[in-house]
Every structure is written in structure tokens, then in C-alpha cells.
Design an enzyme around this catalytic site. Structure first.
Site, PDB file in Angstrom:
ATOM      1  N   TYR A 179       0.842  -1.216   0.000  1.00 23.26           N
ATOM      2  CA  TYR A 179       0.000   0.000   0.000  1.00 23.26           C
ATOM      3  C   TYR A 179       0.869   1.254   0.000  1.00 23.26           C
ATOM      4  O   TYR A 179       0.628   2.192  -0.764  1.00 23.26           O
ATOM      5  CB  TYR A 179      -0.889  -0.062   1.238  1.00 23.26           C
ATOM      6  CG  TYR A 179      -1.895   1.047   1.400  1.00 23.26           C
ATOM      7  CD1 TYR A 179      -3.028   1.127   0.586  1.00 23.26           C
ATOM      8  CD2 TYR A 179      -1.750   2.000   2.413  1.00 23.26           C
ATOM      9  CE1 TYR A 179      -3.977   2.126   0.776  1.00 23.26           C
ATOM     10  CE2 TYR A 179      -2.687   2.994   2.610  1.00 23.26           C
ATOM     11  CZ  TYR A 179      -3.805   3.052   1.784  1.00 23.26           C
ATOM     12  OH  TYR A 179      -4.748   4.047   1.974  1.00 23.26           O
TER      13      TYR A 179
ATOM     14  N   LYS B 269       0.946   4.099  -2.888  1.00 21.86           N
ATOM     15  CA  LYS B 269       0.585   5.503  -2.646  1.00 21.86           C
ATOM     16  C   LYS B 269       1.772   6.426  -2.913  1.00 21.86           C
ATOM     17  O   LYS B 269       1.587   7.556  -3.380  1.00 21.86           O
ATOM     18  CB  LYS B 269       0.050   5.670  -1.224  1.00 21.86           C
ATOM     19  CG  LYS B 269      -1.266   4.931  -0.966  1.00 21.86           C
ATOM     20  CD  LYS B 269      -2.365   5.334  -1.935  1.00 21.86           C
ATOM     21  CE  LYS B 269      -3.738   4.796  -1.538  1.00 21.86           C
ATOM     22  NZ  LYS B 269      -4.798   5.120  -2.501  1.00 21.86           N
TER      23      LYS B 269
ATOM     24  N   ALA C 294      -5.977  11.379   5.511  1.00 24.92           N
ATOM     25  CA  ALA C 294      -5.218  10.684   6.560  1.00 24.92           C
ATOM     26  C   ALA C 294      -6.151   9.766   7.351  1.00 24.92           C
ATOM     27  O   ALA C 294      -6.006   8.547   7.324  1.00 24.92           O
ATOM     28  CB  ALA C 294      -4.528  11.684   7.480  1.00 24.92           C
TER      29      ALA C 294
ATOM     30  N   VAL D 169     -10.117   9.115   7.784  1.00 22.70           N
ATOM     31  CA  VAL D 169     -11.485   9.400   7.324  1.00 22.70           C
ATOM     32  C   VAL D 169     -12.376   8.212   7.666  1.00 22.70           C
ATOM     33  O   VAL D 169     -12.044   7.077   7.300  1.00 22.70           O
ATOM     34  CB  VAL D 169     -11.525   9.641   5.790  1.00 22.70           C
ATOM     35  CG1 VAL D 169     -12.909  10.097   5.357  1.00 22.70           C
ATOM     36  CG2 VAL D 169     -10.464  10.642   5.364  1.00 22.70           C
TER      37      VAL D 169
HETATM   38  P1  NAP Z   1     -13.858   1.983   1.020  1.00 21.54           P
HETATM   39  O1  NAP Z   1     -14.789   2.482   2.043  1.00 21.54           O
HETATM   40  O2  NAP Z   1     -13.446   0.556   1.065  1.00 21.54           O
HETATM   41  O3  NAP Z   1     -14.403   2.255  -0.448  1.00 21.54           O
HETATM   42  C1  NAP Z   1     -13.586   1.880  -1.542  1.00 21.54           C
HETATM   43  C2  NAP Z   1     -14.454   1.320  -2.652  1.00 21.54           C
HETATM   44  O4  NAP Z   1     -13.583   0.901  -3.721  1.00 21.54           O
HETATM   45  C3  NAP Z   1     -15.219   0.072  -2.249  1.00 21.54           C
HETATM   46  O5  NAP Z   1     -16.454   0.095  -2.927  1.00 21.54           O
HETATM   47  C4  NAP Z   1     -14.337  -1.077  -2.764  1.00 21.54           C
HETATM   48  O6  NAP Z   1     -15.050  -2.251  -3.021  1.00 21.54           O
HETATM   49  C5  NAP Z   1     -13.824  -0.465  -4.050  1.00 21.54           C
HETATM   50  N1  NAP Z   1     -12.559  -1.059  -4.493  1.00 21.54           N
HETATM   51  C6  NAP Z   1     -11.379  -1.077  -3.799  1.00 21.54           C
HETATM   52  N2  NAP Z   1     -10.432  -1.686  -4.521  1.00 21.54           N
HETATM   53  C7  NAP Z   1     -11.018  -2.082  -5.688  1.00 21.54           C
HETATM   54  C8  NAP Z   1     -10.567  -2.766  -6.839  1.00 21.54           C
HETATM   55  N3  NAP Z   1      -9.303  -3.195  -6.947  1.00 21.54           N
HETATM   56  N4  NAP Z   1     -11.452  -2.988  -7.846  1.00 21.54           N
HETATM   57  C9  NAP Z   1     -12.709  -2.574  -7.758  1.00 21.54           C
HETATM   58  N5  NAP Z   1     -13.213  -1.919  -6.690  1.00 21.54           N
HETATM   59  C10 NAP Z   1     -12.373  -1.676  -5.666  1.00 21.54           C
HETATM   60  O7  NAP Z   1     -12.497   2.870   1.025  1.00 21.54           O
HETATM   61  P2  NAP Z   1     -12.225   4.403   1.460  1.00 21.54           P
HETATM   62  O8  NAP Z   1     -11.804   4.435   2.881  1.00 21.54           O
HETATM   63  O9  NAP Z   1     -13.337   5.267   0.986  1.00 21.54           O
HETATM   64  O10 NAP Z   1     -10.886   4.659   0.616  1.00 21.54           O
HETATM   65  C11 NAP Z   1     -10.920   5.286  -0.665  1.00 21.54           C
HETATM   66  C12 NAP Z   1      -9.510   5.739  -1.023  1.00 21.54           C
HETATM   67  O11 NAP Z   1      -9.020   6.625  -0.003  1.00 21.54           O
HETATM   68  C13 NAP Z   1      -8.483   4.591  -1.113  1.00 21.54           C
HETATM   69  O12 NAP Z   1      -7.608   4.834  -2.188  1.00 21.54           O
HETATM   70  C14 NAP Z   1      -7.730   4.693   0.206  1.00 21.54           C
HETATM   71  O13 NAP Z   1      -6.406   4.227   0.095  1.00 21.54           O
HETATM   72  C15 NAP Z   1      -7.751   6.206   0.436  1.00 21.54           C
HETATM   73  N6  NAP Z   1      -7.532   6.572   1.856  1.00 21.54           N
HETATM   74  C16 NAP Z   1      -8.510   6.384   2.788  1.00 21.54           C
HETATM   75  C17 NAP Z   1      -8.276   6.760   4.104  1.00 21.54           C
HETATM   76  C18 NAP Z   1      -9.325   6.619   5.181  1.00 21.54           C
HETATM   77  O14 NAP Z   1      -9.044   7.047   6.323  1.00 21.54           O
HETATM   78  N7  NAP Z   1     -10.484   6.059   4.913  1.00 21.54           N
HETATM   79  C19 NAP Z   1      -7.034   7.291   4.469  1.00 21.54           C
HETATM   80  C20 NAP Z   1      -6.067   7.451   3.500  1.00 21.54           C
HETATM   81  C21 NAP Z   1      -6.337   7.094   2.180  1.00 21.54           C
HETATM   82  P3  NAP Z   1     -15.207  -3.374  -1.829  1.00 21.54           P
HETATM   83  O15 NAP Z   1     -15.936  -2.701  -0.710  1.00 21.54           O
HETATM   84  O16 NAP Z   1     -15.983  -4.461  -2.488  1.00 21.54           O
HETATM   85  O17 NAP Z   1     -13.814  -3.761  -1.444  1.00 21.54           O
END
Ligand code: NAP
Length: 260
Positions: A155, A159, A186, A188
Site C-alpha cells: 500500500y 501511494k 489521513a 477518514v
Molecule cells: P472503502 O470504504 O473501502 O471504499 C472503496 C471502494 O472501492 C469500495 O467500494 C471497494 O469495493 C472499491 N474497491 C477497492 N479496490 C477495488 C478494486 N481493486 N477494484 C474494484 N473496486 C475496488 O475505502 P475508502 O476508505 O473510501 O478509501 C478510498 C480511497 O481513499 C483509497 O484509495 C484509500 O487508500 C484512500 N484513503 C482512505 C483513508 C481513510 O481514512 N479512509 C485514508 C487514506 C487514504 P469493496 O468494498 O468491495 O472492497
């Protein structure tokens, strides 16, 4: 402020929930047409129904983005339906805990496949269409690229590469007036975050300890706050902003966390 997104066709990967879900809803609320690409057909269709129920326009495309052919399909299906692409939000990804000790070479490559390759693949296949519209790309990165986290080499490498590609693509695409920027979250609260924190021994205690260290207002960033910056970057209101890496994190990455 009118963001000028009326009728713009914007692909959001992982746009059904969490950060991507908030971005999709905001694009639609601004009059854009959002294409939600993600692995769960049910999640995608639910998100499209919710957007349509509020008068917005959206399309669901089922795609496991780790597969190159699925990335190609997302682009061709979007162009077949709408004839153009104005924006690409590379958002799908997951902190999958492939560490130096806990992982292995195969898992490391799989992590790159699920967190990094599709950012390139989608940008590659979308490029002719983005050139035609002078569209733009917004990537969603992570603070992990700057801070490290431990036990998540795949990861972190993905990134980190996304930050580098933001600058690289911004330069390569200057001749076409295609902008490229990255938004860095960071902490969320999203379905992914909830799943992760529940893997820890004392989730509530850990959550309280994390939020107490977030400098601005000692709280998590909301998905809507990430969406606001992302959609601003997508819009012509940021028409001279390119190659930028914007931290929307309440100061978590850069401010002195020992000051309360
Ligand atoms: P989330 O709640 O899991 O939502 C991500 C969505 O993308 C889900 O619908 C997931 O499907 C889908 N997905 C992930 N990988 C996939 C793939 N290879 N092919 C197709 N669909 C895929 O995630 P989130 O927390 O909103 O995160 C979104 C982005 O923000 C990511 O890039 C993450 O690294 C970044 N981020 C998040 C945070 C945080 O604190 N939440 C912090 C830093 C960075 P499934 O549910 O079926 O897996």
C-alpha cells in the site's frame, strides 16, 4: 460558486461508498454525470439509485480494477454511453497490510495490482478522451506515502508511486491542457476504515487515541470534506492547478501533533 460541472462525464473508481461515494454524490449534485466503477455490482447499483433518487445522473460499471481488461471496459463503456470523458477520479484502493515481514513477493505484487496498476491503466485508456475534452485526473492517495505506517509495504509503495505519477503525468500532459492532481486523506471514517479499526484489539480506545492526535478540531476528516476538495480540483475553478498533492487531513501529516 458554479463549478461548471453541468453535463461533465466523470469516472469515479470505488465510487459506490466511502470517500468515492461522497465524491460521486457531489459530482451529481453539481450537475455532472458520474460513472461509478467498482467490484460490487450491488453496491454500484445502490449508489446509482440513490443519486437518481435525488435527480442526479449516474451509471454503474462492475469492474475488478486489478484486471487490465476491466479497466479497458470501464473506459469503452463510458465512451459508448456518453461519447466523452471529462474527468477521472482514481480512488479505489485498500490498506491491505502486506508487510516486509508478514508479506511475500507474490502478495506484494498483488497489492500493487489492486492499489496502483489501475491508476495507470485507467489514465492510459482514458487519455485520448481526456485530451479531446481537456479534462483532468484527480488521484486519491494516502498520508502513508509520507509518514509510513508499518506492515503495509504494498500500500505504501502504491501511494508513494501515485504521488510521483501525479508530478510525472502533470508534466507529460501539459501540451494537452490536461491537469493532474492528488488529494491526500489521513483519517477518514469510511467502511474501509471501520473494517480496519475492528481488526485491532481495542477499536474504540484506538479510535479515541487517533482522533486525539488530529490537530484540527481533534476529529476525523469526513468523506464530504475530501469530496469538496476533489470536486473543486475537477472543476474549471482550479484551471491553473496541476501537479499538486493536497493534504485534506486536519493537519495530521504536517503539523506538530504534540501541541494540543
Ligand atoms: P472503502 O470504504 O473501502 O471504499 C472503496 C471502494 O472501492 C469500495 O467500494 C471497494 O469495493 C472499491 N474497491 C477497492 N479496490 C477495488 C478494486 N481493486 N477494484 C474494484 N473496486 C475496488 O475505502 P475508502 O476508505 O473510501 O478509501 C478510498 C480511497 O481513499 C483509497 O484509495 C484509500 O487508500 C484512500 N484513503 C482512505 C483513508 C481513510 O481514512 N479512509 C485514508 C487514506 C487514504 P469493496 O468494498 O468491495 O472492497
Amino acid at each position: 460558486m458554479d463549478l461548471g460541472l453541468q453535463g461533465k462525464v466523470i469516472i469515479v473508481t470505488g465510487g459506490a461508498k466511502g470517500i468515492g461515494g461522497a465524491i460521486s454524490k457531489l459530482i451529481a449534485a453539481e450537475g455532472g454525470i458520474v460513472v461509478i466503477a467498482g467490484r460490487s455490482q450491488a453496491d454500484n447499483e445502490k449508489a446509482v439509485s440513490e443519486i437518481e433518487a435525488t435527480g442526479g445522473k449516474a451509471l454503474a460499471i462492475t469492474a475488478e480494477l486489478g484486471n487490465v481488461e476491466d479497466c479497458k471496459k470501464v473506459i469503452t463503456a463510458t465512451v459508448e454511453k456518453y461519447g466523452k470523458i471529462d474527468g477521472l477520479v482514481n480512488n479505489a484502493g485498500a490498506n491491505d497490510g502486506v508487510g516486509l515481514e508478514s508479506g511475500n513477493p507474490e502478495k506484494f505484487m498483488q497489492s500493487l495490482q489492486h492499489n496502483l496498476s489501475h491508476y495507470y491503466n485507467l489514465a492510459h485508456y482514458a487519455l485520448p478522451h481526456l485530451k479531446a475534452t481537456k479534462g483532468n485526473i484527480v488521484n486519491i492517495g494516502s498520508k502513508v506515502a509520507t509518514t509510513g505506517q508499518g506492515n503495509t509495504s504494498g500500500y505504501a509503495a502504491s501511494k508513494g508511486a501515485i504521488n510521483a505519477l501525479t508530478r510525472e503525468w502533470a508534466v507529460e500532459l501539459l501540451p494537452y491542457s490536461v491537469r493532474v492532481n492528488t488529494v491526500i486523506p489521513a483519517e477518514v471514517w469510511t467502511p474501509l476504515y471501520e473494517t480496519w479499526i475492528n481488526t485491532l484489539p481495542n477499536p474504540q480506545e484506538k479510535l479515541a487515541s487517533i482522533t486525539s492526535k488530529i490537530p484540527f478540531e481533534k476529529r476525523m476528516t469526513t468523506s464530504e470534506e475530501i469530496a469538496n476538495t476533489t470536486v473543486f480540483l475537477l472543476s474549471s475553478r482550479s484551471s491553473h492547478t496541476t501537479g499538486q498533492i493536497l493534504f485534506v487531513d486536519g493537519g495530521y501529516t504536517h503539523l506538530d501533533r504534540s501541541i494540543s
